[in-house]
Motif scaffolding. Structure first.
Motif, mmCIF file in Angstrom:
data_model
loop_
_atom_site.group_PDB
_atom_site.id
_atom_site.type_symbol
_atom_site.label_atom_id
_atom_site.label_comp_id
_atom_site.label_asym_id
_atom_site.label_seq_id
_atom_site.Cartn_x
_atom_site.Cartn_y
_atom_site.Cartn_z
ATOM 1 N N LEU A 190 0.829 -1.218 -0.082
ATOM 2 C CA LEU A 190 -0.101 0.132 -0.126
ATOM 3 C C LEU A 190 0.981 1.437 0.080
ATOM 4 N N GLU A 191 1.963 1.257 0.463
ATOM 5 C CA GLU A 191 3.048 2.415 0.403
ATOM 6 C C GLU A 191 3.593 2.492 -1.055
ATOM 7 N N LYS A 192 3.905 1.185 -1.350
ATOM 8 C CA LYS A 192 4.271 1.598 -2.846
ATOM 9 C C LYS A 192 3.119 2.099 -3.720
ATOM 10 N N LEU A 193 1.945 1.587 -3.374
ATOM 11 C CA LEU A 193 0.867 2.238 -4.470
ATOM 12 C C LEU A 193 0.856 3.778 -4.126
ATOM 13 N N LEU A 194 0.859 4.468 -2.848
ATOM 14 C CA LEU A 194 0.724 5.487 -2.587
ATOM 15 C C LEU A 194 1.936 6.443 -3.309
ATOM 16 N N LEU A 195 2.988 5.834 -3.327
ATOM 17 C CA LEU A 195 4.350 6.355 -3.771
ATOM 18 C C LEU A 195 4.517 6.294 -5.314
ATOM 19 N N HIS A 196 3.811 5.592 -5.895
ATOM 20 C CA HIS A 196 3.551 5.364 -7.460
ATOM 21 C C HIS A 196 5.074 4.574 -7.747
ATOM 22 N N GLU A 197 5.226 3.459 -7.013
ATOM 23 C CA GLU A 197 6.225 2.607 -7.182
ATOM 24 C C GLU A 197 5.712 1.516 -8.028
ATOM 25 N N PHE A 198 5.182 1.505 -9.316
ATOM 26 C CA PHE A 198 4.517 0.674 -10.015
ATOM 27 C C PHE A 198 5.480 -0.402 -10.606
ATOM 28 N N ASP A 199 5.809 -1.387 -10.054
ATOM 29 C CA ASP A 199 6.680 -2.523 -10.528
ATOM 30 C C ASP A 199 6.017 -3.581 -10.775
ATOM 31 N N GLY A 200 6.635 -4.940 -10.763
ATOM 32 C CA GLY A 200 5.890 -6.075 -11.058
ATOM 33 C C GLY A 200 4.799 -6.649 -10.287
ATOM 34 N N GLU A 201 4.464 -5.871 -8.991
ATOM 35 C CA GLU A 201 3.452 -6.247 -8.225
ATOM 36 C C GLU A 201 2.175 -5.455 -8.266
ATOM 37 N N PHE A 202 2.496 -4.702 -9.416
ATOM 38 C CA PHE A 202 1.294 -3.837 -9.937
ATOM 39 C C PHE A 202 0.660 -3.921 -11.189
ATOM 40 N N CYS A 203 -0.819 -3.933 -11.307
ATOM 41 C CA CYS A 203 -1.156 -3.704 -12.723
ATOM 42 C C CYS A 203 -1.671 -2.165 -13.179
ATOM 43 N N LEU A 204 -1.055 -1.915 -14.119
ATOM 44 C CA LEU A 204 -1.084 -0.476 -14.474
ATOM 45 C C LEU A 204 -2.024 -0.363 -15.879
ATOM 46 N N ALA A 205 -3.047 0.069 -16.031
ATOM 47 C CA ALA A 205 -3.940 0.286 -17.199
ATOM 48 C C ALA A 205 -3.838 1.904 -17.685
ATOM 49 N N ALA A 206 -3.123 1.991 -18.829
ATOM 50 C CA ALA A 206 -3.145 3.248 -19.476
ATOM 51 C C ALA A 206 -4.456 3.945 -19.759
ATOM 52 N N PRO A 207 -4.733 5.463 -19.944
ATOM 53 C CA PRO A 207 -6.097 5.954 -20.200
ATOM 54 C C PRO A 207 -6.597 5.147 -21.431
ATOM 55 N N GLY A 208 -7.800 4.847 -21.388
ATOM 56 C CA GLY A 208 -8.441 4.317 -22.475
ATOM 57 C C GLY A 208 -8.147 2.697 -22.534
ATOM 58 N N GLU A 209 -7.788 2.111 -21.631
ATOM 59 C CA GLU A 209 -7.569 0.537 -21.239
ATOM 60 C C GLU A 209 -8.107 0.243 -20.464
ATOM 61 N N ARG A 210 -8.665 -1.104 -20.349
ATOM 62 C CA ARG A 210 -9.370 -1.800 -19.357
ATOM 63 C C ARG A 210 -8.781 -2.601 -18.734
ATOM 64 N N ILE A 211 -8.751 -3.113 -17.620
ATOM 65 C CA ILE A 211 -7.892 -4.204 -16.771
ATOM 66 C C ILE A 211 -8.703 -5.357 -17.276
ATOM 67 N N THR A 212 -8.158 -6.356 -17.846
ATOM 68 C CA THR A 212 -8.558 -7.596 -18.143
ATOM 69 C C THR A 212 -7.838 -8.796 -17.076
ATOM 70 N N GLN A 213 -8.527 -9.873 -16.911
ATOM 71 C CA GLN A 213 -7.717 -11.022 -16.220
ATOM 72 C C GLN A 213 -6.309 -11.339 -16.493
ATOM 73 N N ARG A 214 -6.032 -11.378 -18.051
ATOM 74 C CA ARG A 214 -5.102 -11.695 -18.605
ATOM 75 C C ARG A 214 -3.797 -10.650 -18.260
ATOM 76 N N GLN A 215 -4.111 -9.348 -18.273
ATOM 77 C CA GLN A 215 -3.439 -8.273 -18.108
ATOM 78 C C GLN A 215 -2.864 -8.277 -16.732
ATOM 79 N N PHE A 216 -4.065 -8.320 -15.556
ATOM 80 C CA PHE A 216 -4.001 -8.504 -14.201
ATOM 81 C C PHE A 216 -2.772 -9.287 -13.938
ATOM 82 N N TRP A 217 -2.988 -10.630 -14.132
ATOM 83 C CA TRP A 217 -2.092 -11.654 -13.838
ATOM 84 C C TRP A 217 -0.894 -11.495 -14.664
ATOM 85 N N ASN A 218 -0.723 -10.744 -15.772
ATOM 86 C CA ASN A 218 0.329 -10.675 -16.679
ATOM 87 C C ASN A 218 0.656 -12.007 -17.381
ATOM 88 N N ILE A 219 -0.219 -12.465 -17.955
ATOM 89 C CA ILE A 219 -0.085 -13.758 -18.616
ATOM 90 C C ILE A 219 0.226 -13.447 -20.163
#
Length: 219
Positions: A190-219
């Motif tokens: 949660l600290e990393k989330l607030l600090l924007h430390e978006f590494d492999g522990e995070f799913c990041l959807a760009a503007p216009g994108e939707r989170i999908t199951q495959r994207q979330f689990w990095n399949i």
């Protein structure tokens, strides 16, 4: 244009601790903690809040986990969306290190203060069953529900006064026929989330994108 945090009320103690530690306190929308039991309803609530802020922020942080597919299809037309890559909130709070993402004992029920004071806490569930069905049938339901469990574990995240909850947790464990123990927890992700430390522990959807199951689990 700034950022918005949309967060599950179950994680309120832990997110407030993470805010205090990081000095980051974005505008926050707290969702009802009971929504995590209904992924479809939770998804609709998250998307509604996102849609309400279209064009007003550049980054939306989701203070929650995947919660049974509740985030599948969530996204913003105008903002990036970031969420910790965990299947449920318990594992998010147990992950002392990145390699511990899947930590958890299937024979244990894990709770924090917010879970214990919620209407869906298992002890209150059993009380409702006793009122509705009577002692005998409620006892059968309890045995069936808990047949695979051995422990009730109170997660020490540092976000609340553990001592004020421990007596009740020990009593609850005894009433459920389970052993009691503490479990070390963390607000690291949660600290990393607030600090924007978006590494492999995070799913990041760009503007216009939707989170999908495959994207979330990095399949």
């Amino acid at each position: 244009m700034g950022e918005l945090l949309i967060a599950c009320g179950m994680l309120r103690d832990e997110l407030e601790l993470a805010m205090a530690r990081t000095g980051r306190a974005p505008e926050t929308v707290w969702l009802d903690k009971g929504l995590h039991d209904s992924p479809g309803i939770l998804r609709a609530a998250v998307q509604e809040e996102i849609d309400r802020r279209e064009g007003t922020c550049r980054l939306i942080l989701l203070g929650m986990a995947y919660c049974g597919g509740a985030l599948d299809g969530v996204g913003s037309r105008t903002a990036a969306v970031a969420v910790p890559r965990f299947d449920d909130c318990v594992r998010l709070l147990l992950a002392l290190e990145p390699e511990n993402r899947h930590l958890g004992d299937s024979r244990s029920l894990y709770f924090t203060r917010q879970w214990m004071i919620s209407d869906r806490y298992i002890v209150r569930e059993m009380e409702r069953y006793r009122r509705i069905y009577g002692e005998k049938k409620a006892a059968k339901i309890q045995r069936a529900m808990l047949s695979g469990y051995r422990w009730l574990r109170l997660v020490d995240t540092g976000g609340y006064d553990l001592a004020s909850c421990e007596g009740a947790a020990q009593s609850d464990a005894a009433s459920l026929g389970l052993a009691y123990s503490r479990q070390q927890g963390t607000v690291r992700a949660l600290e990393k989330l607030l600090l924007h430390e978006f590494d492999g522990e995070f799913c990041l959807a760009a503007p216009g994108e939707r989170i999908t199951q495959r994207q979330f689990w990095n399949i």
